[in-house]
Write an enzyme that holds these catalytic residues in place. Sequence first.
Site: not given
Length: 516
Positions: A45, A193-194, A262, A317, A366
Amino acid sequence: MKSLILFFLCILFQLRSTGQETTIYINADQGRYTIDKNIYGHFAEHLGRCIYDGIYIGEDNQRIPNTNGIRNDIINALKELRVGVLRWPGGCFADTYHWKDGVGPKDQRPTLVNQWWGGVTEDNGFGTHDFLNLCEMIGAEPYLAANVGSGTVRELADWVQYVNHDGTSPMADWRRENGREKPWDVKYWGVGNEMWGCGGHMTVEYYANIYKQYATFMTDWSNTSKLFRIASGATGNDYHWTEVLMRDVPRNLIEGVALHSYAVIDWSNKGDAVDFSEGQYFRTMTEALKMEEYVTRHSTIMDKYDPEKKIALAVDEWGGWYNVEEGTNPGFLYQQNTMRDAMIAGATLNIFNNHADRVRMANIAQTVNVLQAVILTKEEKMILTPTYHVMKMYNVHQDATLVPIEVFDGAKYELEGKGLPAISCSASIDGSGTMHISLVNIDAHNAHPVKLLIRGIEMEKISGSMLGSENLQDHNSFDQPDKIVPQSFNDFEVGDEEVQVMLRPFSVVVLSIETT
Ligand code: AHR
């Protein structure tokens, strides 16, 4: 005499074990699904020092060897890692990114302020050409995340035409003017995204309509690979999100549904990346292992609407997230990477492998200098993290046939009255007939014996590699870049249809079994 030696070896082996024996049945001839190489995907990113001052240092940099501004040491490390797919440019950044500002002469590009990550001004020096050329250099499939939150349908339609159209068209002609004759043939596209958060705080019912609109106008320009459109997915256990997407979006408009998760112990205080207690480690692993439940439950919903498993679950992710390193920009999410991260990587990749029927892409967050990075850089220095080494050890599973396994009497890692499964495992057989078994023992204290009962193949020769260290907090640093590197592993005994393995505390092992 031979059997006497074997007997004493077995006694010795048992004495050294402190944990209970886990038995794993491996039915080597029962494989049905392929482990998609894209499960070994990454995510880069525009965040902190991932792109700028990480991957990309600029064409004018004389100090650090580079190819068109991209660090050569990073190119080589990512090539060796065999990155399946690389996602870019975000993340939250994606829904603020206007790709047309990042093509054409670099000195004429407008600046942008990265509102999500540190409020820094970027010069748009790294754009579509730079990213897609990087993917070509490292042999990874590109995965472009489109701006739905603040972009337009036309902007996305134009992006697809720009990178994929081989004929005469406004965007293909502009691409040629900018120095690229042939299209890149980009297959993977994220549609926002999201969207429940930084992508626009939408309800899924609203987003499903927006998704259909965007997906409709994404023309398939390429002759070689059809577009693979991935809808912005749920976070963690938001099963309603997946249910509505699967219910409302027609099958001809969607190829994948995303999921983000996450391993975070507490969003208000995520704890230090290196200086953590065993209690914090246990909680991190508790969060990381929830991936099994999330993937299972989202897959079940997808099975209801798509029993043929045509639509992929893309965990685009995932990884460990701790407090940002002291003294660094709080918006840059720079963190060190320890043996704890190796445990997250090993156990999570085993989960993805074992769900290869539905999970066909995953992107660790990432790639460089951000969150659970595989590479850290400091000026001209570069280090490979324990996570890098795990992903490299596991790349033998890419595009191999998943071998079904069953775990019995699984040992527990216990702390303060709570227990987690200590051992995780996955197995596959590659095109040459070699079977690979990856094993993780997350227990912070106990070695655990594992009995692998292998049926359906004739074992010929076994070798192994192992990643471990003295302390959970151990990591590679710029002064000690090779403190943690894979070593050869031979703590196993081979019998008839079985292999006895001793897994030391917090270690990752990959066995290679050649077959006849
Ligand atoms: O990876 C960091 C951020 O985490 C991404 O930008 C966003 O998608 C997620 O919330």
